[in-house]
Design a protein around this motif. Structure first.
Motif: not given
Length: 382
Positions: A214-230
């Motif tokens: 959900x953060x990958x999809x809606x919270x760009x400020x949380x992306x830092x260096x890597x995202x973990x889509x499951x």
């Protein structure tokens, strides 16, 4: 060459073309410098970890993620030797030495884990790859902020001795699937504070990460260096409140298809399945679907689970049993062997995993991950 015919009783069709498209869609949602970790824990959410991991890597995923070290080691044993793999759910006595030998990135959340890992590093004579996880408010795995200075300090001491390399700092959201939940901003503040402390102490992480699907999809400020889509990688929306799969440009990867095993005509007043919680209103036809809760069909969906049979969506009549359940065909004449589509992308009017989740009062994550080993996975568009 002739194609092997699909299993007749039941199959889970896994559309690797859809998975690859989802990986591309997710990558397009993050900045170019942000890496993507394809999470393949729990046998890739029921889709098959090895095939899905390879498809994700071929499409540009930078990392793989698993919960247990045993899942990660199984990927290495299957020949996935070059990809970076993070595993995070360790218990005392787990195979730390094997993880070091396999080049895994291993999560440490407390001093007991650091001590076991250091013993394994000394045993193998190799430097371990370690990611420190902070508990920013989820309350599950992760180091509490009050204990963070000790863990960071001891990890840095071990790094100076050549026993380990701190490759990452990370955490996990509690409520990123609930838009506007106050814990989201709070966790980001705590995470930034823990990052600041570690980096000022001397940690130079390769990656910092907190963003799940959900953060990958809606919270760009949380992306830092890597995202973990499951779950999003498998085309399932992490939350109906955030939007549907289609809203995010994602396509469900799994379709669960059975075969009608028996059709028979019964009179009105006929009980159906255990407990006779369903009784026919009048003369009708019943269809037997040879899947049950031993295959992962939720018993809680008894009387509510939807199935597409003969061009119409029917509902599970009576209780879902261990190996089978029944649908009322309302007098329609359906031939045995006709496909019964429990869920899929929805293109043909079939139910989706989300429909089954609502019928069972659960989440779509559980619907796809619970499909059991008795159901063969059939890969298409590979």
């Amino acid at each position: 060459m002739t194609e092997t015919p699909p299993p007749r009783r039941a199959r889970a069709e896994i559309d690797l073309g859809a998975l690859r498209a989802n990986v591309r869609t997710l990558r397009a949602r993050v900045a170019p410098h942000v890496q993507v970790m394809a999470v393949v824990k729990a046998d890739a959410y029921g889709h098959g970890a090895i095939r899905c991991a390879r498809a994700a890597l071929d499409t540009g995923a930078d990392w793989l993620g698993t919960a247990t070290p045993h899942e990660a080691l199984a990927l290495r044993a299957a020949g996935i030797t070059d990809a970076r793999i993070l595993c995070w759910l360790w218990t005392p006595g787990d195979p730390w030495a094997e993880g070091i030998e396999a080049g895994l990135d291993m999560t440490v959340s407390g001093m007991w884990a650091l001590e076991e890992l250091l013993a394994a590093a000394r045993e193998t004579g190799k430097r371990a790859r370690v990611q420190l996880k902070g508990d920013t408010g989820l309350g599950r795995n992760g180091c509490q902020p009050a204990d963070w200075p000790e863990l960071v300090g001891e990890a840095l001491k071990a790094e100076s001795q050549g026993l380990l390399k701190i490759t990452g700092l990370w955490s996990h959201f509690a409520c990123a699937d609930e838009p506007g939940h106050p814990s989201i901003a709070s966790q980001l503040d705590v995470f930034r504070s823990m990052l600041d402390y570690a980096e000022k102490a001397g940690v130079e992480p390769e990656v910092r990460h907190i963003a799940n699907s959900p953060a990958t999809l809606t919270l760009p400020e949380s992306h830092f260096d890597l995202v973990r889509p499951g779950i999003a990688m498998y085309g399932v929306s992490p939350s109906p409140e955030l939007g549907t799969s289609a809203d995010f440009g994602l396509r469900p990867v799994m379709s669960l298809i059975g075969s009608v095993a028996l059709v028979k005509q019964v009179p009105g007043g006929h009980g159906v399945s255990y407990g006779h919680h369903y009784v026919t209103q009048g003369e009708t036809t019943l269809g037997l679907i040879p899947l049950g809760y031993a295959d992962g069909i939720p018993r809680h969906a008894s009387g509510r689970g939807p199935v597409l049979v003969g061009g119409k969506v029917r509902t599970a009549a009576g209780r879902v049993a261990m190996d089978q359940f029944v649908v009322d065909l309302a007098g329609d004449r359906i031939e045995p062997g006709t496909e019964a589509v429990l869920f899929g992308p929805g293109d043909r009017g079939e139910p989706t995993a989300q429909d089954w989740a609502e019928a069972a009062d659960t989440i779509a994550y559980e619907i796809v991950t619970r499909i059991g080993a008795r159901i063969p996975r059939v890969y298409v568009n590979g």
